[in-house]
Design a protein around this motif. Structure first.
Motif, mmCIF file in Angstrom:
data_model
loop_
_atom_site.group_PDB
_atom_site.id
_atom_site.type_symbol
_atom_site.label_atom_id
_atom_site.label_comp_id
_atom_site.label_asym_id
_atom_site.label_seq_id
_atom_site.Cartn_x
_atom_site.Cartn_y
_atom_site.Cartn_z
ATOM 1 N N GLN A 1 0.804 -60.291 114.448
ATOM 2 C CA GLN A 1 0.519 -60.117 115.870
ATOM 3 C C GLN A 1 1.137 -61.236 116.677
ATOM 4 O O GLN A 1 1.747 -61.014 117.734
ATOM 5 N N LEU A 2 0.995 -62.468 116.159
ATOM 6 C CA LEU A 2 1.538 -63.651 116.836
ATOM 7 C C LEU A 2 3.059 -63.645 116.846
ATOM 8 O O LEU A 2 3.691 -63.967 117.856
ATOM 9 N N ASP B 1 2.630 -59.186 119.781
ATOM 10 C CA ASP B 1 2.294 -59.673 121.125
ATOM 11 C C ASP B 1 3.506 -59.628 122.050
ATOM 12 O O ASP B 1 3.381 -59.376 123.258
ATOM 13 N N ALA B 2 4.687 -59.885 121.483
ATOM 14 C CA ALA B 2 5.908 -59.890 122.300
ATOM 15 C C ALA B 2 6.221 -58.508 122.863
ATOM 16 O O ALA B 2 6.884 -58.384 123.900
ATOM 17 N N GLY C 1 3.693 -56.186 123.390
ATOM 18 C CA GLY C 1 2.482 -55.631 123.980
ATOM 19 C C GLY C 1 1.745 -54.651 123.097
ATOM 20 O O GLY C 1 0.983 -53.803 123.584
ATOM 21 N N PRO D 1 -1.179 -53.658 120.615
ATOM 22 C CA PRO D 1 -2.515 -54.191 120.321
ATOM 23 C C PRO D 1 -2.761 -54.344 118.819
ATOM 24 O O PRO D 1 -2.065 -53.749 117.990
ATOM 25 N N LEU D 2 -3.799 -55.118 118.475
ATOM 26 C CA LEU D 2 -4.129 -55.370 117.076
ATOM 27 C C LEU D 2 -4.464 -54.093 116.332
ATOM 28 O O LEU D 2 -4.119 -53.939 115.156
ATOM 29 N N ASN E 1 -1.353 -52.483 115.130
ATOM 30 C CA ASN E 1 -0.810 -53.332 114.074
ATOM 31 C C ASN E 1 -1.527 -53.045 112.746
ATOM 32 O O ASN E 1 -0.897 -52.799 111.712
#
Length: 483
Positions: A143-144, A148-149, A151, A153-154, A157
């Motif tokens: 995610q990091l 996240d880059a 957009g 969501p977890l 993922n």
């Protein structure tokens, strides 16, 4: 390392993984899914076990843990080695003699249906929580680095990760896992060794410099013999290592499926002993990597992340090292994750189908295949939900959290097997679920009382207390005048 580079690295690895899984599992039947047909060469199983034992949690958390715990983990590794011998020469002959598909069938033969179901449910709880926690760590890192880059969501993922794991394990099971774990072990060990090499070069150190600097580092302390109340005290960690290994490997359907896929008990024993020796050197290398990471952060003047689990990702991806180091980190992380997640999902499917649904006895081959695939898919969805739950809750070093949960959930399983193997007695089986629930509750109460009353910290050895309470409860359930 850009998010696009991470994505391309992951996709490249997954493409190779799917090819290996397809080639090795395309003709697998239910026996191949559950036990690999018991035709795996022992040396192949041993190499596969390296990847199986080293999850993404190990890859991230062990190097980061040296700042707080130094090399104290090696005390537990010494216990692991003794525990491997117990598994090899006590448990393996028993399981081969009974020809079990699921380990918990032993409890049925020894005590009865209630004990069998109790052991299977506790394994199911343990493995679901442990697998979800390990997957959460990797999903958080991805995610990091990537999602996240863009957009994403977890939840998306986590769903994508589990979807890929489900795809590559849904047909071949253990038969495919042996070969995919071999690939993953190669990638994991290679990534670890090359990461150490590149970080050495980044600091201008030779091999002799590394030995000298690691030896002089306060992080390299191994033995803690001065404070029995500490959670890092040698005898507590050593004994805990023995019982944790026996419980989390010898009595764990996930880990033992590979060992029991060997043709003979002798082959399985050779596999386990070789795995134990390899484990010592691989974990020591992880700890050496941890010292190098902190030394590199200090030399570069980088700010330490809030969580120790983020030190390795920080240095590998943003530390100014060659891009290849970031690629190695991603490959090592992904390989260890898919190995652990695939094995966990396969073991959960096996245990739920064989132990809780009694599928081998109830269904013919065609119906069993259908049921097994439905269970496999449902468990994958359940793991996604648990990953999201951990996203809102987990805040500890994950390697510690995994072992702490195992101390509670594996204790009743360990107690039941120890009682069965060490005594000739039988128990009133219908009360076993009550004993199995009471033992972790009593262990938690003892842990709290010792800390509040005497300032004594019960660490990973909590598993010993838990198993002891289970055994004591079983003595209360003895069937009089019957063995």
């Amino acid at each position: 390392m850009t998010p696009l580079a991470v994505i391309l690295t992951v996709l490249g690895y997954i493409a190779v993984l799917f090819v290996v899984a397809w080639l090795s599992g395309r003709r697998a039947d239910n026996a191949g899914f559950f036990t690999g047909g018991r035709r795996t060469p022992w040396y192949l199983a041993a190499f596969a076990m390296i990847g199986a034992a080293m999850s993404g949690v190990t890859f991230i958390s062990v190097p980061g843990s040296v700042a707080a715990d130094a090399f104290s983990y090696m005390q537990m590794v010494a216990g692991f080695t003794v525990g491997q011998l117990v598994v090899a020469f006590l448990l393996v002959p028993t399981f081969y003699r009974l020809r079990v598909v699921s380990l918990y069938e032993y409890l049925d033969a020894r005590f009865g249906v209630a004990a069998h179901r109790t052991g299977a449910w506790f394994f199911f709880l343990s493995k679901m929580l442990g697998a979800a926690l390990k997957l959460y760590v990797v999903c958080a890192v991805m995610q990091l680095l990537v999602f996240d880059a863009y957009g994403v969501p977890l939840w998306a993922n986590a769903a994508l990760t589990m979807g890929l794991v489900w795809l590559y394990t849904q047909r071949g099971g253990v038969k495919a896992l042996i070969w995919t774990d071999t690939l993953q072990s190669l990638c994991l060990v290679g990534s670890l060794a090359l990461s150490v090499l590149f970080i050495m070069r980044g600091m201008g150190w030779s091999a002799a410099d590394v030995v000298r600097e690691v030896g002089a580092s306060p992080y390299a302390r191994v033995l803690f013999l001065d404070d029995p109340s500490s959670g890092r005290y040698f005898w507590k960690m050593f004994l805990a290592g023995i019982v944790l290994l026996v419980a989390m490997t010898g009595l764990d359907q996930d880990m033992m499926q590979r060992n029991l896929s060997c043709p003979t008990p002798r082959d399985a024993q050779k596999n386990i002993v070789l795995t134990a020796l390899c484990q010592i050197f691989v974990i020591l290398l992880f700890l050496v990597l941890g010292v190098l990471l902190y030394a590199y952060v200090e030399r570069r003047g980088m700010a330490l992340p809030a969580r120790s689990d983020e030190v390795f990702p920080l240095v590998a991806v943003e530390g100014g090292l060659p891009v290849f180091v970031g690629v190695l980190f991603v490959v090592g992380l992904v390989s260890s994750t898919y190995s652990s997640a695939g094995a966990s999902l396969t073991a959960l499917t096996t245990s739920f189908t064989v132990d809780l649904l009694d599928g081998v006895k109830r269904y013919d081959e065609r119906r069993l295949t259908c049921v097994r695939r439905r269970v496999h898919g449902a468990l994958a969805a359940g793991l996604v939900g648990l990953i999201l739950a951990f996203g809102y809750w987990a805040d500890d070093s994950v390697i510690n959290l995994v072992f702490r949960m195992a101390s509670y959930t594996y204790g009743p399983i360990l107690g039941m097997f120890l009682f069965g193997l060490a005594t000739p007695w039988r128990v009133r089986d219908r009360w076993m679920p009550l004993v199995a629930v009471a033992a972790p509750l009593l262990s938690a109460a003892v842990q709290w009382f010792a800390r509040e009353r005497w300032g004594y910290q019960i660490g990973f050895e909590l598993l010993i207390y838990n198993a002891a309470f289970t055994i004591a409860g079983m003595f209360l359930l003895l069937k009089r005048h019957e063995k």
